[in-house]
Scaffold this motif. Structure first.
Motif, PDB file in Angstrom:
ATOM      1  N   ARG A 191      -9.045  28.813 -16.785  1.00 34.24           N
ATOM      2  CA  ARG A 191      -8.367  29.766 -17.854  1.00 34.24           C
ATOM      3  C   ARG A 191      -8.367  31.238 -17.171  1.00 34.24           C
ATOM      4  O   ARG A 191      -7.299  31.771 -17.520  1.00 34.24           O
ATOM      5  N   VAL A 192      -9.458  31.589 -16.597  1.00 38.65           N
ATOM      6  CA  VAL A 192      -9.598  32.796 -15.814  1.00 38.65           C
ATOM      7  C   VAL A 192     -10.324  32.435 -14.644  1.00 38.65           C
ATOM      8  O   VAL A 192     -10.956  31.445 -14.378  1.00 38.65           O
ATOM      9  N   ALA A 193     -10.689  33.610 -13.732  1.00 36.89           N
ATOM     10  CA  ALA A 193     -11.327  33.271 -12.580  1.00 36.89           C
ATOM     11  C   ALA A 193     -12.689  32.981 -13.318  1.00 36.89           C
ATOM     12  O   ALA A 193     -13.343  33.736 -13.957  1.00 36.89           O
ATOM     13  N   THR A 218     -16.882  31.879 -13.779  1.00 36.46           N
ATOM     14  CA  THR A 218     -18.356  32.117 -12.963  1.00 36.46           C
ATOM     15  C   THR A 218     -18.818  31.190 -12.459  1.00 36.46           C
ATOM     16  O   THR A 218     -18.610  30.128 -12.965  1.00 36.46           O
ATOM     17  N   ILE A 219     -19.362  31.330 -11.219  1.00 40.70           N
ATOM     18  CA  ILE A 219     -19.922  29.949 -10.446  1.00 40.70           C
ATOM     19  C   ILE A 219     -21.360  30.222 -10.388  1.00 40.70           C
ATOM     20  O   ILE A 219     -21.952  31.190  -9.893  1.00 40.70           O
ATOM     21  N   THR A 220     -21.949  28.974 -10.678  1.00 39.70           N
ATOM     22  CA  THR A 220     -23.457  28.858 -10.626  1.00 39.70           C
ATOM     23  C   THR A 220     -24.047  27.464  -9.882  1.00 39.70           C
ATOM     24  O   THR A 220     -23.306  26.465 -10.017  1.00 39.70           O
ATOM     25  N   ILE A 279     -13.549  34.902  -5.707  1.00 41.34           N
ATOM     26  CA  ILE A 279     -13.332  33.768  -7.106  1.00 41.34           C
ATOM     27  C   ILE A 279     -12.207  34.147  -7.653  1.00 41.34           C
ATOM     28  O   ILE A 279     -11.881  35.198  -8.246  1.00 41.34           O
ATOM     29  N   ILE A 335     -21.327  41.617  -4.474  1.00 42.67           N
ATOM     30  CA  ILE A 335     -21.449  41.073  -3.284  1.00 42.67           C
ATOM     31  C   ILE A 335     -20.174  41.357  -3.027  1.00 42.67           C
ATOM     32  O   ILE A 335     -19.073  41.501  -3.410  1.00 42.67           O
ATOM     33  N   THR A 364     -17.567  40.421  -5.909  1.00 44.08           N
ATOM     34  CA  THR A 364     -18.171  39.427  -6.847  1.00 44.08           C
ATOM     35  C   THR A 364     -19.369  40.227  -7.585  1.00 44.08           C
ATOM     36  O   THR A 364     -19.874  41.044  -6.521  1.00 44.08           O
ATOM     37  N   GLN A 367     -23.468  39.330  -8.378  1.00 43.05           N
ATOM     38  CA  GLN A 367     -24.426  38.200  -8.412  1.00 43.05           C
ATOM     39  C   GLN A 367     -25.226  38.836  -9.634  1.00 43.05           C
ATOM     40  O   GLN A 367     -25.923  39.881  -9.398  1.00 43.05           O
ATOM     41  N   ASP A 415     -29.785  34.976 -18.435  1.00 44.65           N
ATOM     42  CA  ASP A 415     -30.667  33.850 -19.064  1.00 44.65           C
ATOM     43  C   ASP A 415     -31.346  33.293 -18.049  1.00 44.65           C
ATOM     44  O   ASP A 415     -31.694  31.964 -18.038  1.00 44.65           O
ATOM     45  N   VAL A 458     -30.607  32.763 -15.009  1.00 43.25           N
ATOM     46  CA  VAL A 458     -29.947  31.779 -14.063  1.00 43.25           C
ATOM     47  C   VAL A 458     -29.234  32.843 -13.165  1.00 43.25           C
ATOM     48  O   VAL A 458     -28.438  33.701 -13.795  1.00 43.25           O
ATOM     49  N   THR A 459     -29.219  32.776 -11.831  1.00 45.82           N
ATOM     50  CA  THR A 459     -28.349  33.365 -10.958  1.00 45.82           C
ATOM     51  C   THR A 459     -26.944  33.051 -11.082  1.00 45.82           C
ATOM     52  O   THR A 459     -26.871  31.827 -10.702  1.00 45.82           O
ATOM     53  N   LYS A 460     -25.939  33.666 -11.264  1.00 45.41           N
ATOM     54  CA  LYS A 460     -24.600  33.456 -11.164  1.00 45.41           C
ATOM     55  C   LYS A 460     -23.768  34.233 -10.495  1.00 45.41           C
ATOM     56  O   LYS A 460     -23.994  35.367 -10.521  1.00 45.41           O
ATOM     57  N   CYS A 461     -22.497  33.964  -9.794  1.00 44.61           N
ATOM     58  CA  CYS A 461     -21.666  34.727  -9.336  1.00 44.61           C
ATOM     59  C   CYS A 461     -20.398  34.920 -10.187  1.00 44.61           C
ATOM     60  O   CYS A 461     -19.832  34.051 -10.446  1.00 44.61           O
ATOM     61  N   VAL A 462     -20.289  36.108 -10.561  1.00 42.51           N
ATOM     62  CA  VAL A 462     -19.299  36.573 -11.478  1.00 42.51           C
ATOM     63  C   VAL A 462     -18.089  37.201 -10.922  1.00 42.51           C
ATOM     64  O   VAL A 462     -18.479  38.174 -10.128  1.00 42.51           O
ATOM     65  N   PRO A 463     -16.980  36.936 -11.020  1.00 42.84           N
ATOM     66  CA  PRO A 463     -15.702  37.640 -10.561  1.00 42.84           C
ATOM     67  C   PRO A 463     -15.497  38.915 -11.250  1.00 42.84           C
ATOM     68  O   PRO A 463     -16.039  38.993 -12.250  1.00 42.84           O
ATOM     69  N   ASN A 503     -13.122  37.359 -17.801  1.00 42.34           N
ATOM     70  CA  ASN A 503     -14.238  36.545 -17.905  1.00 42.34           C
ATOM     71  C   ASN A 503     -15.177  37.024 -18.727  1.00 42.34           C
ATOM     72  O   ASN A 503     -15.592  38.076 -18.666  1.00 42.34           O
ATOM     73  N   THR A 504     -15.719  35.860 -19.603  1.00 42.14           N
ATOM     74  CA  THR A 504     -16.733  36.304 -20.614  1.00 42.14           C
ATOM     75  C   THR A 504     -18.246  37.023 -19.970  1.00 42.14           C
ATOM     76  O   THR A 504     -18.861  37.806 -20.526  1.00 42.14           O
ATOM     77  N   ASP A 505     -18.729  36.508 -18.779  1.00 41.62           N
ATOM     78  CA  ASP A 505     -19.830  36.967 -18.175  1.00 41.62           C
ATOM     79  C   ASP A 505     -19.442  38.630 -17.459  1.00 41.62           C
ATOM     80  O   ASP A 505     -20.244  39.321 -17.587  1.00 41.62           O
TER      81      ASP A 505
END
Lengths: 392, 54
Positions: free
Chosen positions: A317-319, A321-323, A352, B8, B16, B18, B22, B24-29, B34-36
């Motif tokens: 849908r969009v770029a 989040t990758i975990t 990403i 990053i 990006t 990092q 919650d 948890v380590t996440k990579c967010v663009p 993007n909701t994050d």
């Protein structure tokens, strides 16, 4: 008896053709069938059969059943959300072919029902999917119909609501009516358009559908049901009884959620697991984790790192989040020359976009050569995987 | 709940984030849809800071 032969029947006005009246039976001839429009259900995974992230969690948000989330606040003890397997004892949905539900088990809310407390199911639709659905949503004579099965271990009336996100936000609340404890009930709500509704033609959140187990008085109050009104954050549904919320281990579950254009609830649109999974993967995709030693990617090495692009199965849908999920760095190995080394930190992701990203693994070894080929794999024990998440 | 966030860097620029969300380590663009990323921007608006890239 007269016989009418026609290739098309259209309403003389409006958008509805009515067959019969209350008390009549409209029957099909032996062997006849009705072809409903395909792809009419705007809800993805409405039968709850896809759960890529897991099948049980005490966290809120998107944690189990794909496309559905739990929203909570003010809990003394966490609720548990789960993909719940139905059985033949689930009278109603089982016979209609539903094999799973989205299920909440309440915690022990020892301080009672607070004003800011809540436990809700939520589903969020892309605005463009509503905008392009064929629903003439600014017309009061054009309808969508929401239908779903619901069961609670506590007998009471529950509320649900729709919330539009674009333009001047609108809200529409409804009630389930009094549910009998531990009894599945099919709910059908036919909802008209309204001149104040707006949906943008984009991939952002356009419509929230919420089924409420409990909301405290911070977000409830006097309001009219079954009608659109300007969204009021402080009054989303009427004041609720707290019976379910204050019952330890009470359960609340739904399945067979369908939202379709028109004023009639047609039978649930059954799809194959593969079709539902593919639709879900626009929003969430799990990579690897089904077997040990799962190949992640070929890598091009720099001195202590290996990097390579990862192509998703489908455009997101969009770029996203990758975990990565693993027990730590030991969940990942980098192979090069004739050696395999545990990475010195869990892999990271950058660059990403909606179709690809770069994964980078770091090792402490000094023998890597610039330009050397290698590959990254998951560890010798199962449990390492990657979640690509573009949810609303 | 966001507890930390750090850029990053890639190709000479912030690429990006990092973030620990919650636990948890996440990579967010850096994608405003993007909701994050949206949640991180709200977190920054509350007075928090995204650490610079190493």
């Amino acid at each position: 008896m007269s016989t009418i032969q026609a290739n098309l029947i259209e309403p003389s006005s409006g958008t509805t053709v009515t067959f019969g009246a209350s008390g009549d039976t409209v029957a099909l001839g032996t062997g006849a069938g009705v072809n409903f429009r395909s792809s009419r259900n705007m809800i993805i995974n409405g039968n709850m059969q896809v759960a890529q992230r897991g099948t049980s969690s005490t966290d809120e948000g998107y944690k189990t059943v794909d496309r559905f989330r739990v929203s909570v606040a003010g809990l003394d003890e966490d609720v548990t959300q789960a993909q719940h397997a139905l059985t033949s004892s689930d009278t109603g949905p089982w016979a209609k072919g539903f094999r799973n539900s989205y299920h909440i088990t309440n915690g022990n809310q020892t301080s009672g029902a607070g004003a800011a407390d809540r436990v809700c199911f939520q589903y969020r639709s892309e605005a463009q999917d509503i905008d392009n659905s064929g629903w003439d949503y600014t017309s009061g004579s054009s309808y969508i119909t929401l239908s779903f099965w619901i069961k609670s271990s506590v007998a009471q009336n529950f509320y649900g609501r729709l919330e539009t996100m674009d333009g001047t936000q609108q809200g529409y609340a409804f009630e389930t009516g009094s549910l009998s404890a531990d009894t599945w009930t099919k709910i059908t709500k036919t909802i008209p358009g309204n001149s104040n509704i707006t949906f943008d033609n984009d991939a952002n959140n356009g419509l929230i559908i919420e089924i409420v187990a409990f909301r405290g008085t911070d977000k409830t109050g006097s309001m009219s049901l079954d009608t659109w009104a300007a969204y009021n954050s402080a009054v989303r549904v009427p004041d609720m009884t707290s019976t379910w919320f204050t019952t330890d281990d009470a359960t609340f579950e739904i399945t067979g959620v369908q939202l379709e254009v028109g004023s009639t609830a047609t039978p649930f649109e059954n799809k194959s697991y593969g079709q539902e999974l593919e639709a879900c993967q626009r929003y969430c995709q799990k990579l690897h984790g089904e077997v040990t030693n799962s190949m992640v990617s070929m890598q091009l090495c720099y001195s202590t790192t290996g990097s390579e692009g990862v192509l998703y199965y489908s455009k997101k849908r969009v770029a996203p989040t990758i975990t990565q999920y693993s027990a730590g760095a030991t969940g990942w190995y980098l192979h090069y020359e004739n050696t395999s080394s545990v990475v010195s930190a869990v892999p990271t992701f950058d660059s990403i976009d909606s179709t690809t990203c770069r994964i980078t693994a770091l090792i402490a070894a000094t023998s890597l050569q610039v330009g050397e080929a290698a590959y990254l794999r998951t560890g010798n024990a199962a449990g390492s995987y990657i979640i690509v998440d573009a949810e609303l | 709940m966001i507890t930390s966030a750090k850029y990053i860097e890639a190709f000479g620029e912030n690429n990006t984030i990092q973030a620990v969300i919650d636990g948890v380590t996440k990579c967010v663009p850096l994608d405003p849809d993007n909701t994050d990323y949206q949640a991180i921007q709200e977190w920054v608006a509350e007075g928090n800071t995204i650490e610079v890239a190493e």
